[in-house]
Design a protein around this motif. Sequence first.
Motif, PDB file in Angstrom:
ATOM      1  N   GLN A   3       7.517  32.094  -9.638  1.00 11.79           N
ATOM      2  CA  GLN A   3       6.405  32.724  -8.738  1.00 11.79           C
ATOM      3  C   GLN A   3       5.060  31.900  -8.884  1.00 11.79           C
ATOM      4  N   LEU A   4       4.504  31.469  -8.151  1.00  8.35           N
ATOM      5  CA  LEU A   4       3.242  30.470  -8.307  1.00  8.35           C
ATOM      6  C   LEU A   4       2.059  31.485  -7.809  1.00  8.35           C
ATOM      7  N   ARG A  27      10.031  30.576 -14.492  1.00  9.58           N
ATOM      8  CA  ARG A  27      10.787  29.273 -15.138  1.00  9.58           C
ATOM      9  C   ARG A  27      10.038  28.181 -15.376  1.00  9.58           C
ATOM     10  N   GLU A  28      10.340  27.225 -16.125  1.00 16.93           N
ATOM     11  CA  GLU A  28       9.671  26.159 -16.554  1.00 16.93           C
ATOM     12  C   GLU A  28       9.711  25.277 -15.307  1.00 16.93           C
ATOM     13  N   LEU A  29       8.469  24.681 -14.881  1.00 20.02           N
ATOM     14  CA  LEU A  29       8.573  23.686 -14.087  1.00 20.02           C
ATOM     15  C   LEU A  29       8.332  22.100 -14.586  1.00 20.02           C
ATOM     16  N   ASN A  77       2.560  25.015 -17.749  1.00 23.76           N
ATOM     17  CA  ASN A  77       3.153  25.544 -16.704  1.00 23.76           C
ATOM     18  C   ASN A  77       2.224  25.583 -15.490  1.00 23.76           C
ATOM     19  N   THR A  78       1.206  24.804 -15.492  1.00 28.19           N
ATOM     20  CA  THR A  78      -0.012  24.956 -14.367  1.00 28.19           C
ATOM     21  C   THR A  78      -0.157  23.520 -13.874  1.00 28.19           C
ATOM     22  N   TYR A 112       9.562  26.945  -3.147  1.00 30.54           N
ATOM     23  CA  TYR A 112       8.327  27.971  -3.873  1.00 30.54           C
ATOM     24  C   TYR A 112       7.007  27.440  -3.261  1.00 30.54           C
ATOM     25  N   LYS A 113       6.476  28.853  -3.034  1.00 31.93           N
ATOM     26  CA  LYS A 113       5.082  28.755  -2.366  1.00 31.93           C
ATOM     27  C   LYS A 113       4.245  30.115  -3.094  1.00 31.93           C
TER      28      LYS A 113
END
Length: 123
Positions: A3-4, A27-29, A77-78, A112-113
Motif C-alpha cells: 500500500q502506498l 512490505r519493505e520496498l 520505507n518512504t 502498485y499505485k
Amino acid sequence: QVQLRESGGGLVQAGGSLRLSCAASGRELSYETMGWFRQAPGQEREFVAYINWNSVSINYEDSVKGRFTISRDNAKNTMYLQMNALKPEDTAVYYCTARLGPTTANWDDYPYKGQGTQVTVSS
C-alpha cells in the motif's frame, strides 16, 4: 500486498516549494523501483520522476529537471519529491508508484499505485 500513501500536497503560490512523501506499508520496498506521476485536469497522466532501489538510477521529465528532486529513505520505507520553483502548470494530482523491476517511465509497468495527492500552484 503493498500500500502506498502520498502526503504533502496543497496550495502554494508560483515560485514556492512543496515536499511530497510516499509512505509504503505491507512490505519493505528496499529493492523496488519507485516513481512519481501526475495528472492535470483534462490532460493525460504523465511521468515525473523515478528512482531505483539504491538511488543510483534517477530520471526526470524534462519540464521538472532542475526544479524537482526525487529521493528515498529505505529505512523508513518512504520516497520523497522535493518540488521547488513551482509553476501553475505543475498543478495536478501526483501519484506515487512502485514495482519490483528495472526503472521505467511507463505508468502501466507499476503494479502498485497510491491514491494521489493534489498540488495546486496559483499564479
